[in-house]
Motif scaffolding. Structure first.
Motif, PDB file in Angstrom:
ATOM      1  N   GLY A 140       6.634  -3.706   3.803  1.00 45.61           N
ATOM      2  CA  GLY A 140       5.808  -2.674   3.191  1.00 45.61           C
ATOM      3  C   GLY A 140       4.534  -3.192   2.551  1.00 45.61           C
ATOM      4  O   GLY A 140       3.698  -2.404   2.117  1.00 45.61           O
ATOM      5  N   GLN A 199      -0.007  -2.851   5.676  1.00 41.25           N
ATOM      6  CA  GLN A 199      -0.051  -1.507   6.238  1.00 41.25           C
ATOM      7  C   GLN A 199      -0.771  -1.518   7.582  1.00 41.25           C
ATOM      8  O   GLN A 199      -1.725  -2.278   7.765  1.00 41.25           O
ATOM      9  CB  GLN A 199      -0.774  -0.550   5.273  1.00 41.25           C
ATOM     10  CG  GLN A 199      -0.100  -0.442   3.909  1.00 41.25           C
ATOM     11  CD  GLN A 199       1.324   0.059   4.011  1.00 41.25           C
ATOM     12  OE1 GLN A 199       1.596   1.055   4.675  1.00 41.25           O
ATOM     13  NE2 GLN A 199       2.247  -0.631   3.361  1.00 41.25           N
ATOM     14  N   SER A 205      -5.025  -1.954   8.707  1.00 39.57           N
ATOM     15  CA  SER A 205      -5.702  -2.377   7.476  1.00 39.57           C
ATOM     16  C   SER A 205      -6.207  -3.807   7.610  1.00 39.57           C
ATOM     17  O   SER A 205      -5.670  -4.609   8.353  1.00 39.57           O
ATOM     18  CB  SER A 205      -4.739  -2.294   6.288  1.00 39.57           C
ATOM     19  OG  SER A 205      -4.315  -0.971   6.097  1.00 39.57           O
ATOM     20  N   GLU A 239      -0.916   2.214  13.556  1.00 39.50           N
ATOM     21  CA  GLU A 239       0.372   2.828  13.898  1.00 39.50           C
ATOM     22  C   GLU A 239       0.337   3.356  15.328  1.00 39.50           C
ATOM     23  O   GLU A 239       1.327   3.276  16.054  1.00 39.50           O
ATOM     24  CB  GLU A 239       0.693   3.956  12.928  1.00 39.50           C
ATOM     25  CG  GLU A 239       1.144   3.485  11.574  1.00 39.50           C
ATOM     26  CD  GLU A 239       1.574   4.627  10.679  1.00 39.50           C
ATOM     27  OE1 GLU A 239       2.224   5.577  11.162  1.00 39.50           O
ATOM     28  OE2 GLU A 239       1.257   4.560   9.479  1.00 39.50           O
TER      29      GLU A 239
END
Length: 120
Positions: A16, A19, A22, A49
């Protein structure tokens, strides 16, 4: 700014922390009894993503291929995404199965050159 002091030669970043999509930079300092004995810095960008999802879909679609083209295609995709370590692993696997393939050899040379550029 996150700091992760360690005496180890490697560091596991907590889940986590990074990201998708980024940009990050890192700095390493080696400290000895007399103070800082070495240091380095670099920047990188994580893939989005959407790229992670597309990569997974692509890999699933390729599952029915023979191992050589499958590894070569994954390696090429990873190279294009800037995932150089992954690209190297896939292309080395393909080359072990088909050592005389000039296209795989060339792609692996591109990966090695890109990795060398990243190493100061």
């Amino acid at each position: 700014i996150a700091r992760y002091p360690t005496a180890a030669t490697s560091l596991k970043i907590p889940a986590g922390t990074l990201q998708p999509g980024s940009r990050y930079s890192w700095r390493v300092r080696a400290i000895g009894p007399t103070g800082v004995v070495g240091q380095g810095a670099a920047s990188f960008t994580t893939i989005s993503e959407q790229d992670v999802s597309r990569r997974a879909e692509f890999a699933k679609a390729l599952e029915e291929l023979d191992p050589v083209p499958l590894s070569a295609l994954r390696g090429d995709l990873d190279l294009r995404l800037g995932l150089l370590q992954e690209a190297r692993q896939e292309l080395e696997a393909a080359l072990r199965l088909k050592p005389e393939d000039p296209a795989i050899q060339h792609a692996l040379e591109l990966v090695h050159a890109a990795l060398a550029e990243r190493t100061p």
